[in-house]
Design an enzyme around this catalytic site. Structure first.
Site, short mmCIF file in Angstrom:
data_model
loop_
_atom_site.label_atom_id
_atom_site.label_comp_id
_atom_site.label_asym_id
_atom_site.label_seq_id
_atom_site.Cartn_x
_atom_site.Cartn_y
_atom_site.Cartn_z
N LYS A 2 0.84 -1.20 0.00
CA LYS A 2 0.00 0.00 0.00
C LYS A 2 0.87 1.25 0.00
O LYS A 2 0.62 2.21 -0.73
CB LYS A 2 -0.93 0.00 1.23
CG LYS A 2 -2.02 -1.05 1.15
CD LYS A 2 -2.74 -1.27 2.49
CE LYS A 2 -3.74 -2.42 2.34
NZ LYS A 2 -4.38 -2.80 3.61
N GLN A 36 -4.71 -1.26 9.62
CA GLN A 36 -4.62 -2.62 9.09
C GLN A 36 -5.22 -3.62 10.08
O GLN A 36 -4.91 -3.59 11.27
CB GLN A 36 -3.15 -2.95 8.77
CG GLN A 36 -2.92 -4.28 8.10
CD GLN A 36 -3.47 -4.33 6.68
OE1 GLN A 36 -3.58 -3.32 5.99
NE2 GLN A 36 -3.83 -5.52 6.23
N ASP A 43 -11.19 2.52 3.94
CA ASP A 43 -11.62 1.12 3.91
C ASP A 43 -13.12 1.01 3.65
O ASP A 43 -13.61 -0.07 3.29
CB ASP A 43 -11.34 0.45 5.27
CG ASP A 43 -10.04 -0.32 5.30
OD1 ASP A 43 -9.64 -0.87 4.25
OD2 ASP A 43 -9.43 -0.39 6.38
N1 GUN Z 1 -6.71 -6.78 6.35
C1 GUN Z 1 -7.00 -7.58 5.30
N2 GUN Z 1 -7.73 -6.91 4.39
C2 GUN Z 1 -7.90 -5.66 4.87
C3 GUN Z 1 -8.53 -4.50 4.38
O1 GUN Z 1 -9.14 -4.47 3.31
N3 GUN Z 1 -8.46 -3.40 5.17
C4 GUN Z 1 -7.83 -3.40 6.37
N4 GUN Z 1 -7.82 -2.28 7.08
N5 GUN Z 1 -7.22 -4.46 6.86
C5 GUN Z 1 -7.25 -5.58 6.10
#
Ligand code: GUN
Length: 283
Positions: free
Chosen positions: A54, A98, A121
């Site tokens: 990311k 996350q 998100d």
């Molecule tokens: N962990 C796995 N997938 C995601 C996601 O789409 N967003 C977040 N914040 N954590 C994750």
């Protein structure tokens, strides 16, 4: 017959390119550089990889990318204080915490703490509610990516039967709402569905997001259907989807591969959400 492969890697690259152009336009017009802050608590190896990817994508696109790494022992109180600080920081347009979080932290409390305007998100109940009521808002990245894959493959959804396998808040439920917003007739299946194969066979579009390796077989697929495979299951050190690609690709007319299908779209749509949040902030 062999299905047309929907190239998620190429489509994701095109989205990232479009977002990069949007970032440049925003900077030229308003002097604003979109800021994305990712918070990682603890040292989960998979999360570390995701967060690095990311960070890299955001930097490449020209955003202000910040990763805040905190020890697994971080208290919920300290994490909430950090989120409050990021909510108040005008240079931060997008906040992503996350998941999963360490057991002593209540995920729901954290999701609720993020300003819905910065919730890239799309997990905050305000954004979930906006999606369900058809208002504009930040949409969860993976389902948003699924819709882009369908659109760019030229798949018509209006009046079609769409079968979503899986009812998670991150993928299944929001994917179903997005398909519904495009006037598909949507069925949501899950682990207690009585005859899963029969439900899947009715799908002109099948979205598989259950997390069970190669669960969905070719003879479950309606001939000519479009199959979107969200699964990322590790089998013998190989990444495989929720769909048995070999048999399903003989029956479907369009199918996403794993890897290289939905996977690359998630980060691309995160970038898009961060740009959207920054654009909204200068209005
Ligand atoms: N962990 C796995 N997938 C995601 C996601 O789409 N967003 C977040 N914040 N954590 C994750």
């Amino acid at each position: 017959m062999s299905a047309h492969i929907i190239d998620g890697k190429a489509i994701a690259a095109a989205i990232r390119q479009e977002v990069a152009e949007g970032v440049a336009r925003l900077q030229a017009a308003h002097g604003v550089v979109p800021g994305l802050t990712v918070v990682l608590v603890g040292e989960d190896p998979a999360s570390q990889v995701y967060v690095r990817n990311k960070e890299k994508a955001a930097t490449t696109i020209g955003m202000n990318s910040q990763v805040i790494r905190l020890p697994a022992s971080t208290s919920q109180e300290d994490l909430l204080a950090l989120i409050a600080k990021l909510n108040a920081d005008p240079t931060v347009h997008g906040i992503l915490v996350q998941l999963p979080l360490p057991d002593h932290i209540n995920e729901e409390a954290i999701v609720l703490a993020v300003d819905p305007h910065k919730d890239v998100d799309g997990f905050h109940p305000i954004n979930v509610g906006r999606l369900h009521t058809g208002q504009s808002g930040l949409i969860p990245c993976t389902p948003a990516g699924i819709l882009v894959l369908l659109d760019r493959a030229g798949i018509q959804l209006k009046g079609k039967n769409a079968v979503v396998v899986g009812r998670s808040n991150i993928v299944g439920k929001p994917a179903a709402m997005l398909l519904l917003s495009r006037h598909a007739t949507v069925t949501i299946c899950h682990s207690r569905t009585a005859d899963l194969a029969a439900e899947v066979r009715r799908g002109d579009v099948v979205v598989a997001a259950v997390g069970k390796a190669r669960l969905i077989k070719g003879d479950w697929i309606k001939p000519g259907a479009t199959v979107i495979d969200v699964g990322t299951n590790r089998v013998d050190d190989k990444l495989v989807g929720d769909v048995d690609f070999e048999s399903a690709s003989q029956v479907a007319s369009y199918i996403t591969p794993v890897p290289g299908g939905v996977g690359p779209m998630t980060i691309a749509m995160l970038m898009k959400n961060a740009l959207t949040a920054a654009e909204a902030a200068v209005q």
